[in-house]
Write a protein that holds these residues in place. Structure first.
Motif, short mmCIF file in Angstrom:
data_model
loop_
_atom_site.label_atom_id
_atom_site.label_comp_id
_atom_site.label_asym_id
_atom_site.label_seq_id
_atom_site.Cartn_x
_atom_site.Cartn_y
_atom_site.Cartn_z
N GLU A 24 50.96 31.74 40.98
CA GLU A 24 50.80 32.42 39.69
C GLU A 24 49.86 33.61 39.81
O GLU A 24 50.12 34.67 39.27
N ILE A 25 48.75 33.46 40.54
CA ILE A 25 47.81 34.59 40.67
C ILE A 25 48.45 35.71 41.47
O ILE A 25 48.26 36.89 41.18
N ARG A 26 49.25 35.37 42.48
CA ARG A 26 49.96 36.41 43.24
C ARG A 26 50.92 37.16 42.34
O ARG A 26 51.06 38.37 42.43
N LEU A 27 51.59 36.43 41.44
CA LEU A 27 52.51 37.06 40.49
C LEU A 27 51.76 38.01 39.56
O LEU A 27 52.19 39.14 39.33
N LEU A 28 50.61 37.56 39.03
CA LEU A 28 49.82 38.43 38.15
C LEU A 28 49.35 39.68 38.88
O LEU A 28 49.38 40.78 38.32
N LEU A 29 48.91 39.54 40.12
CA LEU A 29 48.47 40.69 40.91
C LEU A 29 49.64 41.64 41.17
O LEU A 29 49.49 42.87 41.06
N ALA A 30 50.81 41.09 41.49
CA ALA A 30 51.99 41.93 41.72
C ALA A 30 52.38 42.68 40.46
O ALA A 30 52.69 43.88 40.51
N GLN A 31 52.35 42.00 39.32
CA GLN A 31 52.69 42.66 38.05
C GLN A 31 51.71 43.78 37.75
O GLN A 31 52.10 44.86 37.32
N ALA A 32 50.42 43.53 37.96
CA ALA A 32 49.41 44.54 37.68
C ALA A 32 49.55 45.75 38.61
O ALA A 32 49.33 46.88 38.19
N SER A 33 49.94 45.51 39.86
CA SER A 33 50.07 46.64 40.79
C SER A 33 51.31 47.48 40.48
O SER A 33 51.29 48.69 40.65
N LEU A 34 52.36 46.84 39.98
CA LEU A 34 53.58 47.58 39.64
C LEU A 34 53.47 48.28 38.29
O LEU A 34 54.04 49.35 38.10
N ASP A 35 52.75 47.67 37.36
CA ASP A 35 52.65 48.20 36.01
C ASP A 35 51.23 48.00 35.50
O ASP A 35 50.89 46.91 35.02
N PRO A 36 50.37 49.03 35.61
CA PRO A 36 48.97 48.89 35.20
C PRO A 36 48.78 48.44 33.74
O PRO A 36 47.74 47.89 33.40
N GLU A 61 42.99 49.51 49.45
CA GLU A 61 44.03 49.13 48.52
C GLU A 61 43.79 47.69 48.12
O GLU A 61 43.65 46.81 48.98
N GLY A 62 43.69 47.45 46.81
CA GLY A 62 43.43 46.10 46.34
C GLY A 62 43.31 46.06 44.83
O GLY A 62 44.01 46.80 44.13
N PHE A 63 42.39 45.23 44.34
CA PHE A 63 42.23 45.01 42.90
C PHE A 63 40.78 44.83 42.54
O PHE A 63 40.01 44.26 43.32
N VAL A 64 40.43 45.28 41.36
CA VAL A 64 39.15 44.91 40.77
C VAL A 64 39.48 43.94 39.63
O VAL A 64 40.36 44.20 38.82
N VAL A 65 38.84 42.79 39.66
CA VAL A 65 39.08 41.74 38.67
C VAL A 65 37.79 41.54 37.89
O VAL A 65 36.73 41.32 38.49
N THR A 66 37.87 41.67 36.57
CA THR A 66 36.71 41.37 35.74
C THR A 66 36.99 40.08 34.99
O THR A 66 38.11 39.86 34.52
#
Length: 181
Positions: free
Chosen positions: A56-68, A101-106
């Motif tokens: 699920e977290i991988r899916l959320l990260l993929a969605q965020a990277s494709l569509d901010p 390349e990555g993510f910032v998570v708050t």
């Protein structure tokens, strides 16, 4: 000034690489969450999750990277210190830089807020004195079941019970006895 901003924030900040491996945690995250991997190896963000799994977290990260615009906020339950479950609102924003390349998570702890919301919702449904379902909740359920009956074409009925002279029980024996009855 940037380090002071992150260090003094009431929100926790994590930086993940493009594979979801944690490369930075702010002091708030270090203080609130049990994030260390048992073997000392780099942890993935899914190691913190209590209910949501790695997929699920991988899916959320993929969605965020494709569509901010799909960065969140998301409701997650993270593993806090002492095996305590912590309800958080999390946003996942992609970082696209020449060097990283990555993510910032708050993450923001909303455990108290969610607990109070559940208490408020429960108080609307139940009479505080007796613990019985409230008239308002009963009316909402009747409306819901009536609509369901209309949509399904199945019959709908209500049975009411009236206790004659119930006021006399309260008057003679007190409201506590009346509540027990």
């Amino acid at each position: 000034w940037f380090r002071a901003l992150v260090n003094d924030s009431t929100d926790g900040v994590l930086v993940l690489d493009k594979h979801g491996v944690v490369v930075y945690t702010s002091p708030r995250v270090d203080a609130e969450f049990d994030f260390a991997a048992a073997d000392g190896s780099p942890s993935g963000c899914s190691d913190l999750l209590v209910e949501q799994g790695a997929a699920e977290i991988r899916l959320l990260l993929a969605q965020a990277s494709l569509d901010p615009s799909r960065a969140g906020p998301y409701d997650l339950i993270l593993r806090g210190r002492g095996e305590r479950a912590v309800e958080v609102e999390a946003t996942l924003r992609p970082i696209t830089d020449i060097e990283f390349e990555g993510f910032v998570v708050t993450v923001r702890d909303v455990s108290d807020t969610r607990r109070l919301q559940r208490q408020l919702a429960n108080s609307r449904r139940r009479d505080e004195l007796t613990g019985l379902l409230s008239r308002l909740y009963g009316q909402e359920r009747l409306d819901q079941e009536y609509r369901r009956s209309q949509l399904s074409g199945r019959p709908f009925g209500v049975v009411l019970i009236d206790l004659d002279h119930f006021k006399q029980i309260n008057d003679l024996h007190g409201h506590q006895v009346g509540d027990e009855v």
